[in-house]
Motif scaffolding. Structure first.
Motif, PDB file in Angstrom:
ATOM      1  N   UNK A   1      -5.450  14.293  14.788  1.00  0.00           N
ATOM      2  CA  UNK A   1      -4.244  15.120  14.984  1.00  0.00           C
ATOM      3  C   UNK A   1      -4.058  16.083  13.821  1.00  0.00           C
ATOM      4  N   UNK A   2      -4.844  15.966  12.777  1.00  0.00           N
ATOM      5  CA  UNK A   2      -4.705  16.864  11.632  1.00  0.00           C
ATOM      6  C   UNK A   2      -5.678  16.426  10.563  1.00  0.00           C
ATOM      7  N   UNK A   3      -5.488  16.943   9.375  1.00  0.00           N
ATOM      8  CA  UNK A   3      -6.438  16.583   8.320  1.00  0.00           C
ATOM      9  C   UNK A   3      -5.813  15.711   7.253  1.00  0.00           C
ATOM     10  N   UNK A   4      -4.485  15.543   7.306  1.00  0.00           N
ATOM     11  CA  UNK A   4      -3.869  14.790   6.207  1.00  0.00           C
ATOM     12  C   UNK A   4      -4.085  13.290   6.399  1.00  0.00           C
ATOM     13  N   UNK A   5      -4.486  12.587   5.322  1.00  0.00           N
ATOM     14  CA  UNK A   5      -4.744  11.137   5.458  1.00  0.00           C
ATOM     15  C   UNK A   5      -3.437  10.338   5.396  1.00  0.00           C
ATOM     16  N   UNK A   6      -3.406   9.278   6.164  1.00  0.00           N
ATOM     17  CA  UNK A   6      -2.267   8.357   6.161  1.00  0.00           C
ATOM     18  C   UNK A   6      -2.714   7.029   5.543  1.00  0.00           C
ATOM     19  N   UNK A   7      -1.744   6.248   5.074  1.00  0.00           N
ATOM     20  CA  UNK A   7      -2.041   4.895   4.575  1.00  0.00           C
ATOM     21  C   UNK A   7      -1.494   3.882   5.561  1.00  0.00           C
ATOM     22  N   UNK A   8      -2.282   2.840   5.825  1.00  0.00           N
ATOM     23  CA  UNK A   8      -1.787   1.750   6.688  1.00  0.00           C
ATOM     24  C   UNK A   8      -0.772   0.926   5.906  1.00  0.00           C
ATOM     25  N   UNK A   9       0.320   0.503   6.565  1.00  0.00           N
ATOM     26  CA  UNK A   9       1.336  -0.284   5.857  1.00  0.00           C
ATOM     27  C   UNK A   9       1.212  -1.775   6.144  1.00  0.00           C
ATOM     28  N   UNK A  10       0.481  -2.115   7.208  1.00  0.00           N
ATOM     29  CA  UNK A  10       0.419  -3.547   7.569  1.00  0.00           C
ATOM     30  C   UNK A  10       1.659  -4.000   8.316  1.00  0.00           C
ATOM     31  N   UNK A  11       2.592  -3.062   8.636  1.00  0.00           N
ATOM     32  CA  UNK A  11       3.817  -3.423   9.366  1.00  0.00           C
ATOM     33  C   UNK A  11       3.660  -3.019  10.835  1.00  0.00           C
ATOM     34  N   UNK A  12       4.117  -3.880  11.732  1.00  0.00           N
ATOM     35  CA  UNK A  12       4.082  -3.569  13.163  1.00  0.00           C
ATOM     36  C   UNK A  12       5.482  -3.172  13.590  1.00  0.00           C
TER      37      UNK A  12
ATOM     38  N   UNK B   1       2.987  -0.685  17.428  1.00  0.00           N
ATOM     39  CA  UNK B   1       1.750  -0.387  16.714  1.00  0.00           C
ATOM     40  C   UNK B   1       1.962  -0.540  15.221  1.00  0.00           C
ATOM     41  N   UNK B   2       0.921  -0.201  14.467  1.00  0.00           N
ATOM     42  CA  UNK B   2       1.037  -0.294  13.011  1.00  0.00           C
ATOM     43  C   UNK B   2       1.629   1.002  12.475  1.00  0.00           C
ATOM     44  N   UNK B   3       2.571   0.865  11.551  1.00  0.00           N
ATOM     45  CA  UNK B   3       3.187   2.045  10.927  1.00  0.00           C
ATOM     46  C   UNK B   3       2.217   2.593   9.880  1.00  0.00           C
ATOM     47  N   UNK B   4       1.908   3.893   9.979  1.00  0.00           N
ATOM     48  CA  UNK B   4       1.097   4.523   8.926  1.00  0.00           C
ATOM     49  C   UNK B   4       1.920   5.648   8.304  1.00  0.00           C
ATOM     50  N   UNK B   5       1.741   5.848   6.999  1.00  0.00           N
ATOM     51  CA  UNK B   5       2.611   6.757   6.234  1.00  0.00           C
ATOM     52  C   UNK B   5       1.751   7.742   5.453  1.00  0.00           C
ATOM     53  N   UNK B   6       2.191   9.011   5.440  1.00  0.00           N
ATOM     54  CA  UNK B   6       1.604   9.959   4.495  1.00  0.00           C
ATOM     55  C   UNK B   6       2.704  10.344   3.517  1.00  0.00           C
ATOM     56  N   UNK B   7       2.469  10.107   2.214  1.00  0.00           N
ATOM     57  CA  UNK B   7       3.511  10.383   1.234  1.00  0.00           C
ATOM     58  C   UNK B   7       2.871  10.477  -0.142  1.00  0.00           C
ATOM     59  N   UNK B   8       3.490  11.307  -1.001  1.00  0.00           N
ATOM     60  CA  UNK B   8       2.981  11.373  -2.379  1.00  0.00           C
ATOM     61  C   UNK B   8       3.417  10.149  -3.167  1.00  0.00           C
TER      62      UNK B   8
ATOM     63  N   UNK C   1       0.821  -1.218   0.000  1.00  0.00           N
ATOM     64  CA  UNK C   1       0.000   0.000   0.000  1.00  0.00           C
ATOM     65  C   UNK C   1       0.851   1.262   0.000  1.00  0.00           C
ATOM     66  N   UNK C   2       1.910   1.274   0.837  1.00  0.00           N
ATOM     67  CA  UNK C   2       2.687   2.509   0.987  1.00  0.00           C
ATOM     68  C   UNK C   2       3.981   2.465   0.182  1.00  0.00           C
ATOM     69  N   UNK C   3       4.186   1.369  -0.580  1.00  0.00           N
ATOM     70  CA  UNK C   3       5.422   1.148  -1.331  1.00  0.00           C
ATOM     71  C   UNK C   3       6.602   1.156  -0.342  1.00  0.00           C
ATOM     72  N   UNK C   4       7.710   1.847  -0.656  1.00  0.00           N
ATOM     73  CA  UNK C   4       8.847   1.769   0.275  1.00  0.00           C
ATOM     74  C   UNK C   4       8.542   2.613   1.508  1.00  0.00           C
ATOM     75  N   UNK C   5       8.677   2.000   2.690  1.00  0.00           N
ATOM     76  CA  UNK C   5       8.380   2.705   3.941  1.00  0.00           C
ATOM     77  C   UNK C   5       9.664   3.313   4.505  1.00  0.00           C
ATOM     78  N   UNK C   6      10.725   2.489   4.570  1.00  0.00           N
ATOM     79  CA  UNK C   6      11.991   2.977   5.139  1.00  0.00           C
ATOM     80  C   UNK C   6      13.114   2.148   4.545  1.00  0.00           C
TER      81      UNK C   6
END
Length: 1585
Positions: A787-798, A751-758, A676-681
């Motif tokens: 915490x804000x208005x920008x949407x994040x994507x769930x990565x499925x990674x803990x 927890x689950x890592x969530x990412x906001x990225x283009x 979903x988030x492609x490369x996370x880190x």
């Protein structure tokens, strides 16, 4: 290879290479041990003359325990010298498909330490019993086919030679050998040493299998305290003293005390291996369960399960709330292309000769190189062809924006690149998928779901691939399971059209339109398409370029799948963006030559390599003395699955081996990705000599509670995790709670890592609902505010954020198992299982872990592939040790451990295990394990507390008042009056005949023979439906007289002697009965022995003859020959038969006089029958009882001489005998007799008779009904064509002594409705030993009523009526209308007080046709008085009642009976003797059996019983034997889910093993005796832990 006596280094290089190739083949499983030795000997033979004293022994390499499971050297150890490395060359290539990711010396040591702890407290687990044919048949010569798994191969190749002969020897021994082994080892008194002992088993002299060993075990296992802790609270009562009966009788006279349910073997010799095993099981279960008892909860009968109270000592997160982490800004590059296609166009024009892609052939040598110029021109051609050449100008097949499937094998990356870029240029959306190999591919249906949800109808593929696809006989590509209709297009260059001069592709600036769709499988197995927009694709390439510092013209070696994930992002997209030269190493090449990628790096001086841990591991294992390899050119070794916590040891071990070849520690870059988030880190390469990032050593206990705790105390349960670097440029990251609302975690919380990225995916294509929950998550703070208005994507990674904003990943959501509120990671469990030396057992380390939901919680299941040469004992030992290891390290119980034959688990395209399909197969019973171990006793900890029974000391007054206060009427019901007999009017007397004039049936027959001699009473039919014998009143009377004369002449009998009638069903039996009455002797009807099965049936005949003290036997000539035959002598003593008289050819004599009994209370006949609890009882029927019974039936069914009825019943006991022999003589109607045996040769006989004779009333048994339902259900059309019409049938009554079988009667009615059978016609009767006929659905009463009762309340001896369809509801049908003259009351069997309406209690009956008592050879007067002449403890203390021994209740219905009163319906629930008392609750076997039979299509029949408080389920398998073990988990699941009971033993047997009596009732106690005496010859016996 260092061989004993053969210096392999002295061999020429080509010979060494051939030997290495052979070793590889053996460890791959592609060649058998035998074949390996043969080829090796042949190869070395030519060199032997040159080698002095060479011997060809196999290398005697003993691997140390820790290394056999984990060959990776520890990080600190110096690199091994080349010779020792070569000696270990693939000697222990790892065991696994997924296992190279799980290598860890530290973990292996931890596991061994944990097992050593257990070694001190050994457990004697009983090994399952297997029929030999059910052993997994895989001799070494028929080794499995080559595997396509992504496994690094099988380690034990060096151990095989020694193991092989032993394995074969062991496999050929019978299961008894194993049983005795396991028994023998559990026979030491103090702490039974088990077959699970670690290390080498001590060699012990093998005792003779049998008595001594078992006696020894039983001497040390005291039955009294071996009750498992949670099963019930009752202790076994003392055995009642037994009289010395003949051995045959003793076996049958069971059932008088309920305590016999707890007897050890109850008449079974104690040296039975089954009972020993159960004893072992009980001893095992005595060990306390892991969770403390505080987690149990009370069953308040409404709510079964409450959530266990949280443990106050559970670690809780204590940190502050996490702050979102920001990645470095995305740099601005001036010459960055506006779209990826533009980059390709630029390189295609300006750098046409520059290499873009090099593909390798199967040997690892370059096959072709695709330049940027070629890539551009071919992609252009394809784009032009797709848009202009597939349809007509007016109707093109493809429009921009359409989705197209890309079906290319991994081995042909060039074709895939061209197809992918061709689609981008044509502005159609590529959906890369795997090549389907067969119509039933694992996951094929899910891929079909993906194609459907994306609206794909066109597939691009290569010519070679198209040829390899499965075809239909007429050459078309098969329709794959679940796929939409597809059009296939071949994209080889020769089929493409060169674009016209004026055509140019449209390359817009990257926007938010979808560029491509990448598939991903969810935890449930659903395959969804993640859509990546054009701008995301471009931004992702830019972010990767910045993070990895890619430069123009670099070389990259890619070992990953280029269709998706990192292989696509780096190897296809970013590489083209930066004009990188990609060398693709397909999976097939890696299998053949594991070093190929390292060699490519060396040859091409590659700067970047893209690998998985598996590839590191394989290269390390295959690394021999390749001194010439140099890896110093690598600046970045990207480890794609570096986020897996178990990757750390592979990275360390690889560095350890290759540091001497120029590999620098800082270039190893693990990364974390998600579809979903492609490369996370990704970890950026460090500066030379800079210190490496620190590792986190975490406590697994803390992780299971979702918190980060540094492990200090127990080093056995630690998890070492490496970081995956920093998050991607331009991204923002948070950690949120994985379940519930996306609340921000604390700093010490997982927890689950969530990412906001283009640069991430934008949606699941075509699935807007799921998309919202994944791609549009807005994290909230502790107060629940966003915490804000920008949407994040769930990565499925803990994971969590460590010091310096480094990202640590500890697992994936899809591998998360939530058991009792704690989280466990499937990968961690795999690692532990692999650390338990799987060398002998697990095939290539292929292990799957998943959870199934059973009884309100997730339960962990481990499935592994078993090596073809693994012995039963090795496998069982490995399974038991895995149990212990996981229990010690993860503090969690396993529910099921299964081993399946090698290569049978469903595979993913790259050869890993397809978890979802495996789970599906497990739940559907299609896994076909060869070994299974279920541990429900250990891991099901949320069972309700056993019910404590309240003491019964309530006074009668308060009970009566209680009933009245509750507004309940006393539950009693009465049939209509039998009619006044005291009438003096002679005409009335004549009308009421023969009640007044003839109190005796013998008189009634004489009267009929005089008044209506030619009236036909009986017609007997044969299998063809022809009347073979008829009897008029006169004929029957004369035949009875002849028999009387013979009895008086030859029998030497006294009045009142007992005479056994041994006849097949027919008119001879009836004549002999009346002959006995005429002679004044007492007839006893006995079913004749089965000529083909004398050994089983003759002892029962003998027993009844002995028990009844018969003075004489009347029979036919053929049966008389059988009784005196040699075969009979093998089963019984034929010399001691009483006088046998055959009645076939009797002289025409009349007796001097016909006996008339002085009173009607005199005995008329004895009725013997074996109850379902295996108890033989004879009851005495007086003349008065039989004439009132016949009168009662006559009134209920309106029988008179012009009527015809058809009877298809066994005529030997109960109501069947009354209807067959007595009723016609009394009422004068004609009976058409159909022996049930005839139906076996002619199924339609009964139904066609009903139709032919236009019968209105018929009587049958459940066996007959079942035969017709199963055998004729599909043939109704044929019967209709033959003119069978059942519309004449008004009542079809099933004669039985049990709860009505609703499912059977309903399916019978529905099936034969087409033949005109009225749905109201079928009903049931109910009788018992004390009263042969209590209910019988007659002609005048209302239709039988139906109710639904709550099964939970039944277990508490209560009746709660519920609506149809309510959960846990049980449908019950009324057992027929109560007969005239019968009174029924429902009584509490313990207090003997009457109960209220709709209360469950024992059915007591008062009626003039009750039996007058038991006929027994030992005067059990107390039983007699208790069962036949009992009084209520209060209410009506005068009436004498008979106890039926059946539980039921009475409900007053809204229907009216014949007299206009409201109708009282009697519902029979089941026999009191049959019920199972478990956990303080009362269960009816039939309810559990119904659930079991529903569990799997191959269960033909089932039966349950208890033994020492363990529930034993016997299931008949109608399928093939390989399905036997599939049934074990399904049976355990269904009983746990629906009845809240844990099955102790599951026995799988052949069809027909469960004994059934003539009435179609299961003989559960016979079955129990046979099981305990080990006479069942089961296919498999599983002892659940």
């Amino acid at each position: 290879m260092a061989d004993r006596g053969v210096d392999l280094s002295a061999l020429p290089k080509e010979a060494r290479d051939q030997l290495a190739e052979l070793d590889l083949e053996l460890s791959e499983g592609d060649i058998t041990q035998k074949g390996y030795e043969k080829k090796r000997a042949k190869l070395l033979a030519s060199y032997i003359p040159h080698l002095p004293n060479a011997s060809l022994a196999l290398p005697d390499v003993q691997l140390s325990p820790s290394h056999s499971a984990d060959p990776s050297p520890s990080p600190e150890a110096p690199a091994p010298s080349t010779s020792s490395a070569s000696r270990h060359h693939r000697a222990h290539r790892s065991g696994g498909a997924r296992d190279e990711r799980y290598r860890s010396d530290i973990h292996t040591e931890a596991v061994q330490a944990a097992l050593a702890k257990h070694k001190e407290e050994k457990m004697a687990l009983p090994m399952p019993t297997k029929r030999r044919s059910a052993f997994v048949q895989s001799p070494a010569d028929t080794c499995t086919p080559p595997d396509t798994s992504s496994a690094s191969e099988d380690e034990g190749s060096l151990r095989r030679k020694a193991a092989l002969s032993a394995v074969l020897a062991q496999t050929l021994q019978s299961p008894d050998y194993w049983i005795n082994r396991s028994v023998q080892s559990s026979s030491t008194s103090s702490s039974a040493s088990s077959t699970l002992s670690h290390g080498e088993p001590k060699s012990q002299p093998q005792p003779q299998p049998g008595v001594s060993v078992l006696a020894d075990v039983l001497a040390h296992t005291r039955i009294e305290n071996s009750v498992p802790p949670d099963v019930t609270s009752s202790t076994p009562q003392e055995r009642g003293s037994r009289l010395d009966l003949p051995p045959a009788v003793r076996g049958m006279s069971r059932g008088q005390s309920r305590s016999s349910m707890l007897d050890t073997a109850d008449g079974v010799p104690v040296s039975s291996r089954v009972s020993t095993k159960i004893q072992q099981l009980l001893n095992t279960l005595k060990r306390p369960k892991r969770p403390p008892l505080s987690e149990f909860f009370l069953d308040d009968s409404e709510e079964i399960v409450e959530v266990p109270q949280p443990d106050p000592n559970t670690p809780k997160p204590e940190g502050r709330q996490i702050i979102p982490v920001k990645g470095e800004p995305l740099g601005v590059v001036s010459n960055w292309p506006p779209a990826l296609q533009a980059a390709l166009a630029r390189w295609g024009a300006s750098q046409a000769k520059s290499p873009a892609l090099t593909a390798l052939d199967i040997t690892g040598k370059p096959l072709y190189t695709l330049t940027y110029g070629k890539l551009w021109s071919r992609s252009l051609k394809l784009a032009y062809t797709l848009l202009n050449k597939l349809g007509t100008k007016t109707e093109p097949v493809l429009q921009p924006g359409d989705r197209v499937a890309l079906v290319y094998p991994n081995s042909d990356p060039g074709m895939f690149w061209v197809a992918f870029y061709g689609c981008l240029l044509a502005e159609v959306i590529p959906v890369p998928i795997e090549v389907p190999l067969s119509r039933q591919d694992a996951g094929s249906q899910q891929i079909g779901f993906l194609l459907g949800s994306c609206g794909v109808s066109l597939a691009l593929t290569s010519e070679v691939c198209l040829k390899g696809l499965p075809k239909t006989p007429n050459g078309e590509i098969v329709q794959f399971k679940g796929w939409p209709r597809m059009k296939w297009v071949v994209t080889d260059t020769k089929y493409l059209t060169k674009p016209s001069k004026d055509w140019q592709p449209h390359i817009p600036t990257a926007n938010t339109d979808t560029a491509y769709i990448e598939y991903k499988a969810s935890k449930e197995g659903t395959v969804m398409g993640v859509a990546v927009s054009k701008i995301s694709m471009l931004t992702h390439c830019q972010a990767l370029t910045q993070a990895c510092n890619y430069c123009e013209g670099e070389t990259l070696v890619n070992v990953l799948d280029c269709k998706k994930d990192m292989g696509l992002w780096h190897g296809v997209l970013t590489s083209v963006m930066n004009r990188i030269h990609t060398i693709t190493v397909p999976y097939a090449v890696m299998k053949a030559c594991p070093m190929s990628w390292v060699q490519r790096v060396h040859i091409h001086k590659a700067r970047v390599a893209l690998v998985k841990c598996r590839d590191l591991h394989w290269a390390m294992m295959a690394h021999k003395d390749q001194k010439d390899v140099n890896l110093s050119s690598i600046r970045m070794l990207i480890v794609a699955d570096g986020a897996n916590p178990w990757s750390v040891s592979s990275c360390d071990a690889f560095l350890n081996v290759f540091q001497s070849h120029g590999l620098r520690p800082e270039v190893i870059c693990p990364c974390a990705t998600s579809p979903e988030a492609l490369t996370v880190a990704i970890r950026r390469p460090g500066a030379r000599g800079a210190p490496l990032p620190a590792r986190a050593i975490l406590s697994m206990g803390g992780l299971s509670h979702g918190v980060i705790r540094v492990n200090t105390e127990d080093k056995n349960s630690a998890l070492t995790v490496q970081d995956v670097g920093h998050i991607m440029p331009g991204a923002l990251m948070c950690i949120v709670k994985p379940d519930g609302p996306p609340q921000l975690c604390k700093t010490d919380e997982i927890g689950e890592i969530v990412i906001n990225s283009r640069a991430g995916g934008t949606m699941y294509y075509g699935l807007p609902g799921v998309t919202k929950n994944t791609f549009e998550v807005i994290p909230v703070n502790q107060a629940g505010a966003p915490i804000g208005e920008i949407p994040f994507s769930r990565t499925g990674l803990l994971g969590f954020v460590g010091p310096g904003s480094l990202v640590f990943v500890v697992g994936k959501i899809e591998g998360l198992l939530m058991v009792s509120g704690r989280r466990h990671n499937a990968d961690d469990l795999v690692a532990t299982a692999l650390a338990v030396e799987p060398v002998k057992t697990v095939y290539r380390g292929r292990i799957a872990v998943f959870s199934v939901t059973v009884f309100y919680d997730e339960r962990i299941v481990i499935v592994a592939e078993q090596r073809p040469d693994a012995s039963e004992e090795d496998s069982f030992q490995w399974m038991s040790r895995v149990l212990q290891a996981i229990d010690s390290i993860h503090q969690v119980g396993l529910y099921c451990l299964a081993l399946v034959p090698a290569n049978t688990l469903p595979k993913t395209p790259l050869g890993g295990i397809h978890i979802c399909e495996t789970k599906q197969s497990f739940l559907e019973g299609n896994l076909h394990p060869c070994n299974i171990l279920m541990c429900p006793h250990t891991c099901v900890t949320n069972m309700p507390k056993p019910r404590q029974k309240q003491p019964v000391d309530v006074g009668p007054a308060s009970m009566l008042v209680g009933n009245l206060v509750a507004g309940k009427r006393i539950a009693q019901a009465t049939g209509r009056e039998l009619g006044v007999v005291e009438d003096q009017d002679p005409i009335r007397k004549l009308c009421m005949w023969p009640t007044m004039m003839h109190q005796f049936l013998s008189e009634a027959l004489q009267w009929r023979a005089q008044s209506d001699p030619d009236h036909v009473l009986y017609v007997l039919l044969n299998a063809k439906g022809i009347a073979v014998c008829t009897a008029t009143c006169a004929q029957l009377h004369k035949r009875a007289e002849k028999i009387t004369a013979t009895l008086m002449e030859r029998g030497g009998l006294n009045t009142g002697d007992n005479v056994v009638l041994l006849y097949p069903p027919g008119i001879d039996l009836i004549a002999a009965f009346y002959g006995c009455l005429y002679a004044g002797v007492i007839p006893v009807t006995v079913r004749p022995p089965h000529p083909q099965n004398l050994a089983a049936t003759l002892p029962t005949v003998r027993m009844i003859i002995d028990v009844s003290k018969a003075a004489c036997i009347l029979t036919t000539q053929p049966l008389m020959r059988i009784l005196r035959s040699r075969e009979a002598a093998a089963s019984v003593n034929v010399k001691t038969w009483p006088t046998i008289i055959d009645t076939d050819d009797l002289p025409r004599k009349r007796p001097p006089h016909i006996y008339k009994p002085p009173t009607a209370e005199m005995l008329a006949y004895l009725d013997f029958s074996v109850s379902t609890t295996g108890m033989l009882t004879g009851v005495k029927m007086s003349h008065a009882a039989i004439s009132t019974l016949c009168r009662s039936i006559k009134l209920q069914c309106e029988l008179y001489s012009s009527r015809q009825i058809a009877i298809c019943l066994d005529p030997y006991c109960g109501l069947g005998f009354v209807l067959w022999c007595l009723s016609s003589v009394y009422s004068g109607h004609q009976s058409i007799l159909i022996p049930p045996l005839e139906l076996e040769s002619s199924l339609p006989l009964w139904l066609s008779t009903l139709s032919q004779y236009k019968i209105r009333d018929t009587f049958c048994s459940y066996s007959v009904m079942e035969l017709c339902t199963k055998g004729l259900g599909t043939q109704t059309e044929m019967l209709k064509a033959r003119g069978v019409n059942l519309s004449c049938v008004r009542s079809c009554v099933v004669i039985a002594e049990e709860r009505p079988r609703l499912a059977l009667t309903q399916s019978f009615s529905k099936l034969f409705k087409d033949l005109g059978l009225s749905l109201r016609a079928v009903s049931t009767a109910f009788g018992s030993r004390v009263n042969l006929a209590i209910c019988l659905q007659g002609t005048s009463g209302p239709d039988p009523s139906m109710v639904y009762v709550d099964m939970k309340s039944l277990r508490h001896d209560r009746v709660r009526l519920v609506e149809k369809g309510a959960p846990q509801s049980l449908p019950l049908m009324e057992s027929g209308t109560i007969l005239p003259g019968v009174r029924v009351i429902i009584v509490n069997p313990e207090t003997r007080g009457p109960l209220g309406d709709s209360h469950l209690g024992e059915i007591w009956v008062n009626s003039p046709h009750c039996a007058s008592g038991y006929y027994t050879i030992y005067g059990e007067e107390s039983l007699q008085a208790d069962h036949f002449n009992t009084k209520l403890s209060f209410g009506d203390p005068l009436t004498l009642w008979a106890r039926t021994g059946y539980l039921g209740f009475i409900k007053r219905t809204e229907l009216l009976d014949a007299s206009g009163d409201r109708h009282d319906a009697l519902f029979v629930v089941g026999s009191l003797d049959e019920t199972l008392e478990l956990r303080g609750l009362r269960y009816h076997p039939v309810d559990i059996e119904t659930s079991v039979s529903r569990a799997h299509r191959s269960i033909a029949e089932s039966a349950v019983f208890t033994w020492t408080n363990l529930l034993v389920v016997v299931a008949e398998l109608s399928g093939s034997e390989q399905e036997a073990l599939d049934l074990v988990p399904l049976v355990t699941n269904v009983v746990l889910e629906e009845h809240h009971l844990i099955v102790g033993v599951v026995v799988i047997v052949d069809p027909g093993v469960i004994p059934i009596n003539s009435r179609g009732e299961k003989q559960r106690m016979h079955l129990r005796d046979s099981f305990l005496a080990d006479q069942l010859d089961p296919i498999y016996v599983a002892y659940n832990m």
